[in-house]
Design a protein around this motif. Structure first.
Motif, PDB file in Angstrom:
ATOM      1  N   ASP A  32       0.825  -1.213   0.000  1.00 29.46           N
ATOM      2  CA  ASP A  32       0.000   0.000   0.000  1.00 29.46           C
ATOM      3  C   ASP A  32       0.859   1.261   0.000  1.00 29.46           C
ATOM      4  O   ASP A  32       0.444   2.305  -0.525  1.00 29.46           O
ATOM      5  N   GLN A  33       2.024   1.193   0.586  1.00 29.19           N
ATOM      6  CA  GLN A  33       2.901   2.366   0.650  1.00 29.19           C
ATOM      7  C   GLN A  33       3.808   2.495  -0.572  1.00 29.19           C
ATOM      8  O   GLN A  33       4.617   3.421  -0.632  1.00 29.19           O
ATOM      9  N   GLY A  34       3.649   1.599  -1.538  1.00 34.82           N
ATOM     10  CA  GLY A  34       4.367   1.735  -2.803  1.00 34.82           C
ATOM     11  C   GLY A  34       5.779   1.204  -2.794  1.00 34.82           C
ATOM     12  O   GLY A  34       6.586   1.584  -3.652  1.00 34.82           O
ATOM     13  N   LEU A  35       6.102   0.318  -1.854  1.00 33.14           N
ATOM     14  CA  LEU A  35       7.443  -0.266  -1.841  1.00 33.14           C
ATOM     15  C   LEU A  35       7.606  -1.189  -3.048  1.00 33.14           C
ATOM     16  O   LEU A  35       6.703  -1.961  -3.376  1.00 33.14           O
ATOM     17  N   ASP A  36       8.750  -1.121  -3.709  1.00 33.62           N
ATOM     18  CA  ASP A  36       8.979  -1.912  -4.919  1.00 33.62           C
ATOM     19  C   ASP A  36       8.780  -3.401  -4.641  1.00 33.62           C
ATOM     20  O   ASP A  36       9.248  -3.912  -3.618  1.00 33.62           O
ATOM     21  N   PRO A  37       8.115  -4.131  -5.550  1.00 31.93           N
ATOM     22  CA  PRO A  37       7.879  -5.563  -5.342  1.00 31.93           C
ATOM     23  C   PRO A  37       9.168  -6.350  -5.125  1.00 31.93           C
ATOM     24  O   PRO A  37       9.182  -7.325  -4.368  1.00 31.93           O
ATOM     25  N   THR A  58       4.671 -26.025   6.608  1.00 36.11           N
ATOM     26  CA  THR A  58       5.524 -25.437   5.568  1.00 36.11           C
ATOM     27  C   THR A  58       4.784 -25.345   4.233  1.00 36.11           C
ATOM     28  O   THR A  58       4.977 -24.391   3.478  1.00 36.11           O
ATOM     29  N   SER A  59       3.932 -26.322   3.945  1.00 34.73           N
ATOM     30  CA  SER A  59       3.164 -26.263   2.697  1.00 34.73           C
ATOM     31  C   SER A  59       2.179 -25.089   2.722  1.00 34.73           C
ATOM     32  O   SER A  59       1.928 -24.458   1.690  1.00 34.73           O
ATOM     33  N   GLN A  60       1.635 -24.774   3.911  1.00 33.61           N
ATOM     34  CA  GLN A  60       0.746 -23.620   4.044  1.00 33.61           C
ATOM     35  C   GLN A  60       1.505 -22.316   3.791  1.00 33.61           C
ATOM     36  O   GLN A  60       0.976 -21.385   3.168  1.00 33.61           O
ATOM     37  N   LEU A  61       2.734 -22.234   4.269  1.00 33.91           N
ATOM     38  CA  LEU A  61       3.548 -21.042   4.019  1.00 33.91           C
ATOM     39  C   LEU A  61       3.878 -20.921   2.531  1.00 33.91           C
ATOM     40  O   LEU A  61       3.854 -19.819   1.962  1.00 33.91           O
ATOM     41  N   GLU A  62       4.176 -22.050   1.877  1.00 32.95           N
ATOM     42  CA  GLU A  62       4.452 -22.019   0.441  1.00 32.95           C
ATOM     43  C   GLU A  62       3.212 -21.575  -0.337  1.00 32.95           C
ATOM     44  O   GLU A  62       3.322 -20.807  -1.303  1.00 32.95           O
ATOM     45  N   GLU A  63       2.051 -22.037   0.079  1.00 29.76           N
ATOM     46  CA  GLU A  63       0.816 -21.650  -0.589  1.00 29.76           C
ATOM     47  C   GLU A  63       0.553 -20.153  -0.424  1.00 29.76           C
ATOM     48  O   GLU A  63       0.072 -19.484  -1.344  1.00 29.76           O
ATOM     49  N   TRP A  64       0.886 -19.632   0.761  1.00 32.94           N
ATOM     50  CA  TRP A  64       0.726 -18.184   0.994  1.00 32.94           C
ATOM     51  C   TRP A  64       1.642 -17.388   0.064  1.00 32.94           C
ATOM     52  O   TRP A  64       1.231 -16.350  -0.480  1.00 32.94           O
ATOM     53  N   LEU A  65       2.854 -17.867  -0.142  1.00 34.17           N
ATOM     54  CA  LEU A  65       3.765 -17.187  -1.071  1.00 34.17           C
ATOM     55  C   LEU A  65       3.192 -17.174  -2.488  1.00 34.17           C
ATOM     56  O   LEU A  65       3.255 -16.154  -3.186  1.00 34.17           O
ATOM     57  N   ARG A  66       2.636 -18.285  -2.913  1.00 35.53           N
ATOM     58  CA  ARG A  66       2.050 -18.342  -4.260  1.00 35.53           C
ATOM     59  C   ARG A  66       0.867 -17.388  -4.378  1.00 35.53           C
ATOM     60  O   ARG A  66       0.730 -16.678  -5.386  1.00 35.53           O
ATOM     61  N   ALA A  67       0.018 -17.357  -3.362  1.00 40.25           N
ATOM     62  CA  ALA A  67      -1.178 -16.510  -3.408  1.00 40.25           C
ATOM     63  C   ALA A  67      -0.829 -15.028  -3.435  1.00 40.25           C
ATOM     64  O   ALA A  67      -1.623 -14.211  -3.923  1.00 40.25           O
ATOM     65  N   ASN A  68       0.338 -14.661  -2.932  1.00 38.91           N
ATOM     66  CA  ASN A  68       0.736 -13.250  -2.877  1.00 38.91           C
ATOM     67  C   ASN A  68       1.838 -12.905  -3.880  1.00 38.91           C
ATOM     68  O   ASN A  68       2.522 -11.883  -3.715  1.00 38.91           O
ATOM     69  N   ASN A  69       1.985 -13.738  -4.910  1.00 40.05           N
ATOM     70  CA  ASN A  69       2.968 -13.506  -5.978  1.00 40.05           C
ATOM     71  C   ASN A  69       4.383 -13.313  -5.430  1.00 40.05           C
ATOM     72  O   ASN A  69       5.141 -12.455  -5.894  1.00 40.05           O
ATOM     73  N   LEU A  70       4.741 -14.123  -4.450  1.00 41.63           N
ATOM     74  CA  LEU A  70       6.058 -14.022  -3.821  1.00 41.63           C
ATOM     75  C   LEU A  70       6.861 -15.316  -3.966  1.00 41.63           C
ATOM     76  O   LEU A  70       7.937 -15.428  -3.369  1.00 41.63           O
ATOM     77  N   PHE A  71       6.354 -16.243  -4.735  1.00 46.51           N
ATOM     78  CA  PHE A  71       7.030 -17.539  -4.816  1.00 46.51           C
ATOM     79  C   PHE A  71       8.360 -17.433  -5.558  1.00 46.51           C
ATOM     80  O   PHE A  71       9.262 -18.236  -5.338  1.00 46.51           O
ATOM     81  N   GLN A  72       8.493 -16.417  -6.441  1.00 44.67           N
ATOM     82  CA  GLN A  72       9.735 -16.244  -7.192  1.00 44.67           C
ATOM     83  C   GLN A  72      10.775 -15.434  -6.430  1.00 44.67           C
ATOM     84  O   GLN A  72      11.839 -15.141  -6.960  1.00 44.67           O
ATOM     85  N   SER A  73      10.480 -15.074  -5.177  1.00 42.51           N
ATOM     86  CA  SER A  73      11.381 -14.214  -4.400  1.00 42.51           C
ATOM     87  C   SER A  73      12.486 -14.990  -3.705  1.00 42.51           C
ATOM     88  O   SER A  73      13.246 -14.409  -2.946  1.00 42.51           O
ATOM     89  N   LYS A  74      12.574 -16.290  -3.906  1.00 47.19           N
ATOM     90  CA  LYS A  74      13.537 -17.181  -3.247  1.00 47.19           C
ATOM     91  C   LYS A  74      13.225 -17.375  -1.768  1.00 47.19           C
ATOM     92  O   LYS A  74      14.021 -17.959  -1.033  1.00 47.19           O
ATOM     93  N   ALA A  75      12.062 -16.888  -1.329  1.00 43.07           N
ATOM     94  CA  ALA A  75      11.687 -17.084   0.068  1.00 43.07           C
ATOM     95  C   ALA A  75      11.389 -18.552   0.350  1.00 43.07           C
ATOM     96  O   ALA A  75      11.724 -19.078   1.418  1.00 43.07           O
ATOM     97  N   SER A  76      10.770 -19.236  -0.623  1.00 43.62           N
ATOM     98  CA  SER A  76      10.430 -20.644  -0.410  1.00 43.62           C
ATOM     99  C   SER A  76      11.683 -21.509  -0.277  1.00 43.62           C
ATOM    100  O   SER A  76      11.684 -22.510   0.440  1.00 43.62           O
ATOM    101  N   ALA A  77      12.775 -21.109  -0.961  1.00 49.29           N
ATOM    102  CA  ALA A  77      14.010 -21.900  -0.886  1.00 49.29           C
ATOM    103  C   ALA A  77      14.599 -21.896   0.522  1.00 49.29           C
ATOM    104  O   ALA A  77      15.280 -22.852   0.914  1.00 49.29           O
TER     105      ALA A  77
END
Length: 534
Positions: free
Chosen positions: A356-361, A402-421
Motif C-alpha cells: 500500500d505504501q508503494g514499496l517496490d515488489p 511449511t506447505s501452508q507457508l508455500e501456498e501463501w507465497l504463491r497466493a501473494n505472488n512471492l514464490f519467485q522471491s527465493k523465500a520458499s528456498a
C-alpha cells in the motif's frame, strides 16, 4: 466686595459641631496610621521568618559540611553551585522566551502596519490614476495567463524548514494513504527540479541534506514502528529512483516517455547524493527487518512446532510426552500460544503495509526472503533441541505447516522471491521424521533426500527421534553409523544450529516510474500552500 477667607470658613461649618468633627478626623487618621504600622509589622515578621528559615538552612548546611571530608566538601559545593546556575539558567531562558515572544508579536504588528501603508499608498496612486484618466468608467482586473504546469515546485529559501517539517518530520503514513504512493518523494524531487532549473546549487544541496537528516531523525524516533519504517523505505528508494530516472544519463532514460525526458535535470550531477540515499535505504531496510523479526520471533515455535493445525493429529504425541505442557505455558492465567494462521495473518499484514505504501515488489520479496529464513532457522534450531517434537506426527504437522507457508507465497505472488528456498531445511527435516529408518536402502534414500541439512543435523534428529507407541522401533545405532559413513565425504560446517542473525545482501534494482510529474496533485490537507507550481 470679596468676602474674607475667615468668614467663608465660618460660614461653611456654621451648622456643624466643630469639636465632634475634629475628634472623628483624628480617629480616622489614627486608624489609618495603625493599619500602616500593622502592615509594616506583618512584613517585618514575614521577613524575620524568612531570615530564620535561611539561617536554619545555612546552619544545617554548615553542620552537614563540617562532617564531610575535604574532597566531599568540594564536591558538595560544586553540586550546590551547579544547582544555583541551573536555576539561574532556567530563569534566564524563561526571560528570553518572553522577549522572543514579544519580538514576534512586534514583528507581526510591524508587518500589518507596513501592509496597511502599502495598501494606502496603492489606493492613493489608484485615485490619482483614476482622476487623470476620467474616460475610464468601468473597473477592470488584470489577470495573469495560466502557464502549463511543468512538474516543478518553487519555494522560498526561508520556507525550507517548514517544507521539511510538514513533509517529513510531522507527516504520518495515514495522512497520505489515499494519495499517490510515495507522494513525499515526488514532491521533494519536484522541488529539487526547480532549484536545478534556476541553477541554485546551494538550494539543491541544502534541501537534499536537510531531507536525509530529517528522515534519519524520524526513524530514530520511531525505531520500533514497522509502518513508519516501510513508509520511509518506500519514499527513500523512490527519491533515489527519481534522481536516476531524471538524471539525464542514457542508461536510466530508456524507459522514459518523451515528456519525462524533457523533465531531466539540466545543471547538476547528483550521483554522490544518490549514493548517500542508497546507503540510507539500506539502513532503513535493515531496521525494518529487525522490527519485523522482533514481532514474529515469539510466534514461530508455537505456530510451527506446537499448534495442531491438522485435526486428525490432535493429541497424537510420542511416548512419554502425552501430558507435556506447551513451551509457551508460562503464565498462570493460561498459556500464550500462537497458531499457524496467526503467523500467516501477521505476514499478510506486513505485505499489505509495504504494498500500500508503494514499496517496490523486488524489495518486498527480499523482505520476505529474510523473514522466511528467520522462520526456518528458529524452527529447525528448536527441533534440534527438543525430543518431544521429533516424531512421525510432528513431522507430518511440520510438513503441513511449511506447505501452508508455500501456498501463501504463491497466493501473494512471492514464490519467485527465493523465500520458499529458505524453508528447504525444515521441509527436509519434516520428511526425515516421516521416512522409514531401517535398511541400508532407507539410509541411502535419506542421504539423497537431506541435501539442505548437515550431517550433524541429520544425526541429531535421528538420535532425538521418538516412537509414537511401543510398536514402533527406535532408530538403531547401526543405522545412524550407516548414515555417517555414507555422508563422510561432505564438507559441512561444524556448527549444529543455524545462524538466526544471518542476513542476505539487499539490492535495490532500478525501478523507473510511469507517473508524469505534471499530472501530480498535492492535497490541500498537507498544508503545502506555500509551494508554487511552475
Amino acid at each position: 466686595m470679596k468676602p474674607e477667607p475667615e468668614l467663608v470658613l465660618t460660614g461653611c461649618f456654621s451648622g456643624c459641631n466643630w469639636p465632634l468633627f475634629s475628634t472623628r478626623l483624628l480617629e480616622a487618621q489614627l486608624q489609618t496610621q495603625t493599619r500602616q504600622h500593622r502592615d509594616e509589622l506583618e512584613a517585618l515578621h514575614t521577613q524575620i521568618e524568612l531570615l530564620k528559615d535561611d539561617i536554619e538552612k545555612k546552619q544545617e548546611l554548615l553542620n552537614y559540611t563540617s562532617s564531610l571530608s575535604p574532597e566531599a566538601k568540594v564536591e558538595y559545593s560544586v553540586q550546590q553551585e551547579i544547582t544555583r546556575l541551573t536555576n539561574d539558567n532556567l530563569d534566564l531562558k524563561e526571560l528570553v522566551e518572553k522577549l522572543e515572544k514579544n519580538e514576534r508579536k512586534l514583528k507581526k504588528q510591524l508587518r500589518i502596519y507596513m501592509k496597511k501603508v502599502q495598501e494606502l499608498a496603492a489606493a492613493q496612486a489608484a485615485a490619482q490614476s483614476g482622476s487623470s484618466k476620467g474616460e475610464l468608467t468601468r473597473q477592470v482586473t488584470l489577470q495573469r495567463k495560466e502557464k502549463d504546469f511543468e512538474g516543478m515546485l518553487e519555494y522560498m529559501k526561508e520556507d525550507e524548514a517548514l517544507l521539511i517539517k510538514t513533509l517529513i518530520t510531522d507527516i504520518r503514513p495515514s495522512s497520505v494513504a489515499a494519495t499517490v504512493p510515495c507522494l513525499p518523494a515526488y514532491i521533494l524531487f519536484m522541488c529539487i527540479r526547480h532549484a536545478d532549473y534556476v541553477n541554485d546549487d546551494q538550494k539543491v544541496e541544502s534541501l537534499l541534506t536537510s531531507t536525509i537528516n530529517a528522515i534519519k531523525k524520524v526513524l530514530k524516533r520511531n525505531n520500533d514502528d514497522f509502518e513508519m519504517m516501510s513508509f520511509w523505505l518506500a519514499n527513500s528508494s523512490r527519491l533515489l529512483h527519481c534522481l536516476k530516472q531524471y538524471s539525464g544519463e542514457e542508461a536510466f532514460m530508456t524507459q522514459n516517455t518523451p515528456k519525462q525526458n524533457e523533465h531531466c535535470l539540466k545543471n547538476f550531477d547528483l550521483a554522490e547524493y544518490r549514493q548517500v540515499l542508497s546507503d540510507l535505504s539500506i539502513q532503513i531496510y535493515q531496521q525494518l527487518i529487525k522490527v519485523a523479526e522482533g514481532i514474529i520471533q515469539p510466534m514461530i515455535v508455537s505456530a510451527m512446532l506446537e499448534s495442531e493445525s491438522i485435526p486428525s493429529l490432535a493429541g497424537v504425541k510420542p511416548m512419554g510426552y502425552r501430558n507435556r505442557s506447551s513451551s509457551m505455558d508460562t503464565d498462570a492465567d493460561g498459556p500464550t500460544t500462537y497458531t499457524l494462521q496467526g503467523l500467516i495473518r501477521q505476514l499478510s499484514q506486513f505485505n499489505s503495509i509495504m504494498r500500500d505504501q508503494g514499496l517496490d515488489p523486488e524489495i518486498v520479496g527480499q523482505v520476505f526472503r529474510q523473514l522466511f529464513h528467520c522462520i526456518n532457522a528458529v524452527t529447525l534450531n528448536n527441533l534440534l533441541l527438543r525430543k518431544d517434537v521429533c516424531s512421525w506426527s510432528a513431522g507430518m504437522q511440520l510438513r503441513y505447516n511449511t506447505s501452508q507457508l508455500e501456498e501463501w507465497l504463491r497466493a501473494n505472488n512471492l514464490f519467485q522471491s527465493k523465500a520458499s528456498a529458505t524453508l528447504e531445511p525444515i521441509i527436509q527435516a519434516a520428511q526425515l521424521l516421516q521416512v522409514k529408518k531401517k535398511t541400508s536402502q532407507d539410509a541411502e534414500a535419506i542421504c539423497s533426500l537431506c541435501t539442505a541439512l548437515t550431517v550433524q543435523q541429520i544425526v541429531k534428529i535421528l538420535n532425538l527421534y521418538t516412537p509414537l507407541n511401543e510398536f514402533e522401533e527406535r532408530v538403531t545405532v547401526s543405522f545412524i553409523r550407516n548414515i555417517q559413513s555414507n555422508l563422510q565425504e561432505r564438507n559441512d560446517p561444524p556448527q549444529l544450529l543455524m545462524d538466526t542473525k544471518h542476513t542476505f545482501p539487499v539490492l535495490f534494482p532500478y525501478a523507473p516510474s510511469a507517473l508524469n510529474l505534471e499530472t501530480m496533485h498535492i492535497p490541500a490537507s498537507l498544508g503545502l500552500d506555500f509551494l508554487i507550481r511552475v
